[in-house]
Design a protein around this motif. Sequence first.
Motif, PDB file in Angstrom:
ATOM      1  N   VAL A  40       0.865  -1.182   0.000  1.00  0.00           N
ATOM      2  CA  VAL A  40       0.000   0.000   0.000  1.00  0.00           C
ATOM      3  C   VAL A  40       0.896   1.225   0.000  1.00  0.00           C
ATOM      4  O   VAL A  40       1.945   1.257   0.659  1.00  0.00           O
ATOM      5  CB  VAL A  40      -0.924   0.008   1.236  1.00  0.00           C
ATOM      6  N   ARG A  41       0.489   2.249  -0.718  1.00  0.00           N
ATOM      7  CA  ARG A  41       1.255   3.490  -0.761  1.00  0.00           C
ATOM      8  C   ARG A  41       0.655   4.490   0.222  1.00  0.00           C
ATOM      9  O   ARG A  41      -0.494   4.903   0.104  1.00  0.00           O
ATOM     10  CB  ARG A  41       1.246   4.096  -2.171  1.00  0.00           C
ATOM     11  N   THR A  42       1.444   4.883   1.241  1.00  0.00           N
ATOM     12  CA  THR A  42       1.040   5.944   2.160  1.00  0.00           C
ATOM     13  C   THR A  42       1.601   7.267   1.653  1.00  0.00           C
ATOM     14  O   THR A  42       2.345   7.309   0.665  1.00  0.00           O
ATOM     15  CB  THR A  42       1.560   5.680   3.581  1.00  0.00           C
ATOM     16  N   VAL A  47       4.369   0.605   1.890  1.00  0.00           N
ATOM     17  CA  VAL A  47       4.551  -0.365   2.973  1.00  0.00           C
ATOM     18  C   VAL A  47       4.040  -1.727   2.512  1.00  0.00           C
ATOM     19  O   VAL A  47       3.079  -1.825   1.759  1.00  0.00           O
ATOM     20  CB  VAL A  47       3.816   0.066   4.261  1.00  0.00           C
ATOM     21  N   ARG A  48       4.739  -2.770   2.950  1.00  0.00           N
ATOM     22  CA  ARG A  48       4.321  -4.133   2.633  1.00  0.00           C
ATOM     23  C   ARG A  48       3.815  -4.798   3.905  1.00  0.00           C
ATOM     24  O   ARG A  48       4.523  -4.883   4.903  1.00  0.00           O
ATOM     25  CB  ARG A  48       5.470  -4.952   2.062  1.00  0.00           C
ATOM     26  N   THR A  80       9.984  11.589   7.686  1.00  0.00           N
ATOM     27  CA  THR A  80      10.801  11.722   6.481  1.00  0.00           C
ATOM     28  C   THR A  80      10.392  10.642   5.489  1.00  0.00           C
ATOM     29  O   THR A  80      10.411   9.451   5.820  1.00  0.00           O
ATOM     30  CB  THR A  80      12.296  11.563   6.819  1.00  0.00           C
ATOM     31  N   PRO A  81       9.976  11.020   4.283  1.00  0.00           N
ATOM     32  CA  PRO A  81       9.561   9.996   3.302  1.00  0.00           C
ATOM     33  C   PRO A  81      10.691   9.031   2.997  1.00  0.00           C
ATOM     34  O   PRO A  81      11.874   9.363   3.108  1.00  0.00           O
ATOM     35  CB  PRO A  81       9.182  10.831   2.076  1.00  0.00           C
ATOM     36  N   TRP A  82      10.332   7.820   2.588  1.00  0.00           N
ATOM     37  CA  TRP A  82      11.316   6.812   2.245  1.00  0.00           C
ATOM     38  C   TRP A  82      11.104   6.346   0.813  1.00  0.00           C
ATOM     39  O   TRP A  82      10.041   6.529   0.220  1.00  0.00           O
ATOM     40  CB  TRP A  82      11.237   5.627   3.215  1.00  0.00           C
ATOM     41  N   THR A  83      12.140   5.762   0.266  1.00  0.00           N
ATOM     42  CA  THR A  83      12.045   5.180  -1.075  1.00  0.00           C
ATOM     43  C   THR A  83      11.930   3.670  -0.949  1.00  0.00           C
ATOM     44  O   THR A  83      12.245   3.093   0.093  1.00  0.00           O
ATOM     45  CB  THR A  83      13.273   5.541  -1.916  1.00  0.00           C
ATOM     46  N   GLY A  84      11.493   3.023  -1.984  1.00  0.00           N
ATOM     47  CA  GLY A  84      11.330   1.581  -1.927  1.00  0.00           C
ATOM     48  C   GLY A  84      10.103   1.207  -1.115  1.00  0.00           C
ATOM     49  O   GLY A  84       9.223   2.031  -0.844  1.00  0.00           O
TER      50      GLY A  84
END
Length: 535
Positions: A40-42, A47-48, A80-84
């Motif tokens: 799901v994209r927050t 996040v998985r 802080t946004p994350w990648t992946g």
Amino acid sequence: MKTTMSRKVKLAAALALLPASLLVNQAAASQPAAASGLVVRTDAGQVRGKTTATTEIFNGIPYAAPPVHALRWKPPQAVTPWTGVRDATKLSSVCPQGDNPEAPGGSTNEDCLYLNVTRPAQQTSKPRAVVVWIPGGGFFSGAGSSYEASKMAARGNVVVVTVNYRLGIFGFFGYPGLAASGTYGIQDQQAALRWVQRNARAFGGDPRNVTVAGESAGGMSVCAQLTSPTSTGLFSKAVMQSGSCAFNWADNSQYPGQAADSPWISQSTVQQNGKEWAADNAAKLGCKPGQAVLDCLRAADPAVLVEDTLNFTQVAYGGTAVLPLSPAKAMKAGLFHRVPVLSGNNHDEASAWLTAFNGGVLTDADYPRLVTDMVGAADARKVLKEYPLAKYGSAAAAWTVVTTDRIWSCTQVATDQRAARKVPVYAYEFADKHSPISQPGQGAAHATELPYLFNLGGYELPLTATQKRLSEQMIDYWTAFARTGNPNGPERPHWAPASKKAITGLSLAPTDQGGIKKVNLQTEHHCDFWAGLGD
């Protein structure tokens, strides 16, 4: 500085009340989850999660930046946004707290502002109602991860979010110059509610249909949110279990030597307490000559701070937009959000504190002494007439009824009365005397309703056939309320809202203990008597 001894007594007694089942929480958290393609994209990144037979679960999602170093004792900041794709199959750390069954060995990890999302596995095109659960623990212990929500989510067809928030000295510390003194934990809860507003749709939830719910300190937190101007628009319904706006205790009523007080404290008082505490503990904290006090405190070892966490377990009001008034005063003045309320207690709430009084072994002579220590000699005569020892069979039973009514039931009823002037209020009393976490002889004590709504520590505790049916009915009531603001539906007794004058509701018990039936909570718990005591 104001007394610390009573709070340390309070900790030892309160930890004995926590369900033993929560001891398994850490073991459950450490079990590896199977790999999953559930992503799901927050608003901060992907996040998985993981799947179960009935639900999809996303654990350990950050809703605020770690409140460490310069962010200690500051309002929650953005993630802080994350990648992946972030792994959301494991539970996060609990917030710093002392050793207790929910956190064996305690915790000093301040990187703890995470939440967990559970939704039904069955797909739907219609957004689901969202229940945001705030855990209890006296404002010094507890964690959202203790409340595995699969059965509520699956049976109730809702999305459930359980939340960590800063506790004790980390969440409710105050010091002159700290504008948000004593409210960091409450602001964390609001940050989690704002996260829900931004991200509910990504998990199939409806941000316009959010219920904030909690038990004990979680119920008191719900009250704080009900009366906080800065929570406007963040939820549309509220559930307060064993905790309310009017909650308070009399002298010596929960523990010997304890002074009368409430969960609410003025910001000026908590700031003064913090100033005195810092001065008394400068050497232990490692403060250097000439160093700014707040710089020293923010650099202090969290393990040292945890040692004194019980000095800061009350929520501050006044001098802040978060709570301009104490929730008790705000509710009395009608200054609360106009949302439907579900509110109640357990029938034998105070029995969990009985062991604080001579290990729970009381003689007939102890009963009038305890009552006198609580209300004074003049009012003791009135209490003993209202609650004659002969009616209850033992001093322990009589004292349990007196303290349940005075501390828990009638403060909840008082809050319900004030709310019912403006909004629908559904009042209840949990009355199963044989909950799987009930202690022998304590009946429907504090927190014993929780395994009927959640899998505590990730494990479904054994229920008899009649208890399982009660659990199903309670989940149906709670989640129907979350969906519509009305708990009623098929295959369960009708639940009428309380009137403005009489707080009537439902007694919730299995069929082999009388079943679910109507009860006048105001009469059962002598609330008119307590309201008039001292007049």
